[in-house]
Write a protein that holds these residues in place. Structure first.
Motif, mmCIF file in Angstrom:
data_model
loop_
_atom_site.group_PDB
_atom_site.id
_atom_site.type_symbol
_atom_site.label_atom_id
_atom_site.label_comp_id
_atom_site.label_asym_id
_atom_site.label_seq_id
_atom_site.Cartn_x
_atom_site.Cartn_y
_atom_site.Cartn_z
ATOM 1 N N ILE A 71 52.785 39.646 36.501
ATOM 2 C CA ILE A 71 51.865 38.559 36.143
ATOM 3 C C ILE A 71 51.046 38.127 37.350
ATOM 4 N N ILE A 72 51.722 37.997 38.495
ATOM 5 C CA ILE A 72 51.018 37.545 39.709
ATOM 6 C C ILE A 72 49.959 38.556 40.133
ATOM 7 N N LEU A 73 50.332 39.841 40.185
ATOM 8 C CA LEU A 73 49.390 40.867 40.610
ATOM 9 C C LEU A 73 48.225 41.018 39.626
ATOM 10 N N PHE A 74 48.529 40.946 38.339
ATOM 11 C CA PHE A 74 47.473 41.124 37.336
ATOM 12 C C PHE A 74 46.367 40.100 37.530
ATOM 13 N N TRP A 75 46.729 38.833 37.578
ATOM 14 C CA TRP A 75 45.710 37.788 37.662
ATOM 15 C C TRP A 75 45.116 37.681 39.053
ATOM 16 N N THR A 76 45.892 37.948 40.104
ATOM 17 C CA THR A 76 45.351 37.898 41.463
ATOM 18 C C THR A 76 44.291 38.965 41.669
ATOM 19 N N VAL A 77 44.602 40.194 41.275
ATOM 20 C CA VAL A 77 43.639 41.289 41.421
ATOM 21 C C VAL A 77 42.411 41.036 40.552
ATOM 22 N N LEU A 78 42.613 40.566 39.336
ATOM 23 C CA LEU A 78 41.491 40.321 38.432
ATOM 24 C C LEU A 78 40.530 39.284 39.007
ATOM 25 N N PHE A 79 41.046 38.138 39.439
ATOM 26 C CA PHE A 79 40.175 37.078 39.944
ATOM 27 C C PHE A 79 39.544 37.438 41.289
ATOM 28 N N SER A 80 40.306 38.068 42.175
ATOM 29 C CA SER A 80 39.771 38.395 43.493
ATOM 30 C C SER A 80 38.679 39.453 43.404
ATOM 31 N N LEU A 81 38.919 40.537 42.659
ATOM 32 C CA LEU A 81 37.908 41.579 42.521
ATOM 33 C C LEU A 81 36.692 41.080 41.759
ATOM 34 N N THR A 82 36.906 40.263 40.731
ATOM 35 C CA THR A 82 35.779 39.711 39.978
ATOM 36 C C THR A 82 34.908 38.843 40.872
ATOM 37 N N SER A 83 35.510 38.049 41.733
ATOM 38 C CA SER A 83 34.745 37.206 42.661
ATOM 39 C C SER A 83 33.906 38.053 43.600
ATOM 40 N N VAL A 84 34.501 39.128 44.128
ATOM 41 C CA VAL A 84 33.769 40.008 45.040
ATOM 42 C C VAL A 84 32.615 40.698 44.316
ATOM 43 N N VAL A 106 34.986 54.783 33.175
ATOM 44 C CA VAL A 106 34.014 53.979 32.415
ATOM 45 C C VAL A 106 33.432 52.890 33.304
ATOM 46 N N THR A 107 34.288 52.216 34.067
ATOM 47 C CA THR A 107 33.821 51.176 34.984
ATOM 48 C C THR A 107 32.877 51.751 36.030
ATOM 49 N N PHE A 108 33.253 52.885 36.613
ATOM 50 C CA PHE A 108 32.422 53.512 37.631
ATOM 51 C C PHE A 108 31.073 53.958 37.068
ATOM 52 N N PHE A 109 31.085 54.603 35.910
ATOM 53 C CA PHE A 109 29.845 55.096 35.316
ATOM 54 C C PHE A 109 28.909 53.954 34.932
ATOM 55 N N MET A 137 33.400 42.623 33.560
ATOM 56 C CA MET A 137 34.497 41.879 32.941
ATOM 57 C C MET A 137 35.112 42.675 31.800
ATOM 58 N N GLY A 138 34.272 43.285 30.967
ATOM 59 C CA GLY A 138 34.811 44.056 29.846
ATOM 60 C C GLY A 138 35.519 45.319 30.289
ATOM 61 N N ASP A 139 34.874 46.080 31.190
ATOM 62 C CA ASP A 139 35.423 47.380 31.585
ATOM 63 C C ASP A 139 36.650 47.240 32.473
ATOM 64 N N PHE A 140 36.582 46.350 33.474
ATOM 65 C CA PHE A 140 37.724 46.258 34.382
ATOM 66 C C PHE A 140 38.928 45.620 33.712
ATOM 67 N N VAL A 141 38.685 44.615 32.865
ATOM 68 C CA VAL A 141 39.817 44.029 32.131
ATOM 69 C C VAL A 141 40.476 45.091 31.259
ATOM 70 N N THR A 142 39.667 45.937 30.616
ATOM 71 C CA THR A 142 40.224 47.032 29.812
ATOM 72 C C THR A 142 41.025 47.992 30.673
ATOM 73 N N ALA A 143 40.456 48.428 31.804
ATOM 74 C CA ALA A 143 41.143 49.368 32.683
ATOM 75 C C ALA A 143 42.409 48.758 33.273
ATOM 76 N N TRP A 144 42.340 47.495 33.639
ATOM 77 C CA TRP A 144 43.497 46.818 34.237
ATOM 78 C C TRP A 144 44.595 46.608 33.195
ATOM 79 N N MET A 145 44.204 46.334 31.951
ATOM 80 C CA MET A 145 45.191 46.210 30.880
ATOM 81 C C MET A 145 45.832 47.558 30.557
#
Length: 267
Positions: free
Chosen positions: A198-211, A22-25, A161-169
């Motif tokens: 917890i550390i990986l979830f938020w680190t990956v979320l913020f770092s990828l979102t910034s990029v 979904v994120t890719f499409f 934000m919607g798609d990646f948060v869903t996929a990451w969750m």
């Protein structure tokens, strides 16, 4: 669990692949859609009214105060009506929809209710402008006062934000789930160790979102230069792509509900 259709339908790999597709499409349709490069003024029914009501077309002076007052009232009324009128009274008591039981779906209902009342109050504001006369440039319409290119960039960030948060969750849920004990043993053991999850979830979320935000807003990566006609699209193919996104979104919801039923049966 018997290896039937349900077994493969809610398998971790099935859920993870669908969520990330979904994120890719969504990014593919953003890159291929000509509207993403359009310099014309963006116009979206209802949403455009709400955006221009809050963000643009301020006449100045006392009109600014009136406009801000009206959209603040619209937001407050929308939140209250969404929670107590639509969610509790209409969906909960009158229609007795199980999906809206207790507080389930209240935020979604309040969000759409707020959009509805912003749209209504934008027309109330237009009435004041019409009575005053000579205020036609400030009339609230579906035209948003920004270019389609800028609007699509904002939409792409929101989609991410919607798609990646869903996929990451979904990934987080699968790495914590015990319904498929033979799947990803080492990965699940690592994910559950201490505070790593917890550390990986938020680190990956913020770092990828910034990029992603940086790439979208600066046009650092040009899809046309990367694609070079390898994956061309037209209106029909983009329509099918949008249909795939809708179907996959529904599949994510169905997989989540199916797993909840399974967990409740196991208890």
């Amino acid at each position: 669990m018997a290896k039937d259709f349900r077994y493969y339908f809610q398998h971790p790999w099935s859920r993870i692949v669908i969520a990330y597709l979904v994120t890719f499409f969504n990014f593919l349709i953003f890159a291929e859609d000509p509207v993403s490069h359009s310099q014309t003024e963006a116009n979206v029914i209802v949403v455009g009214n709400c955006f221009s009501f809050i963000m643009t077309k301020y006449p100045g002076g006392a009109w600014n105060f009136l406009k801000v007052l009206l959209w603040l009232i619209a937001i407050i009324v929308g939140l209250i009506a969404g929670k107590f009128l639509f969610h509790q009274r209409l969906f909960g008591h009158l229609l007795r929809l199980k999906v809206f039981r207790e507080d389930h779906g209240s935020w979604m209902t309040m969000f759409f209710s707020t959009i509805l009342f912003l749209f209504i109050f934008s027309h109330i504001y237009n009435i004041f402008l019409l009575i005053a006369g000579n205020m036609s440039p400030y009339i609230i319409t579906e035209y948003m006062g920004i270019r389609n290119e800028s609007f699509m960039k904002v939409a792409a960030v929101g989609t991410w934000m919607g798609d990646f948060v869903t996929a990451w969750m979904v990934t987080d849920m699968m790495l914590q789930d015990n319904q498929y004990p033979d799947w990803g043993k080492s990965a699940r053991a690592f994910w559950r160790r201490g505070n790593i999850r917890i550390i990986l979830f938020w680190t990956v979320l913020f770092s990828l979102t910034s990029v992603v935000v940086l790439v979208i807003t600066t046009d650092w990566i040009s899809w046309d230069k990367l694609n070079r006609g390898f994956l061309p699209s037209d209106e029909v193919s983009r329509a099918f792509l949008a249909s795939f996104i809708l179907v996959f979104d529904l599949l994510i919801v169905m997989q989540n509900q199916s797993l909840k039923v399974l967990n409740m049966a196991g208890r």
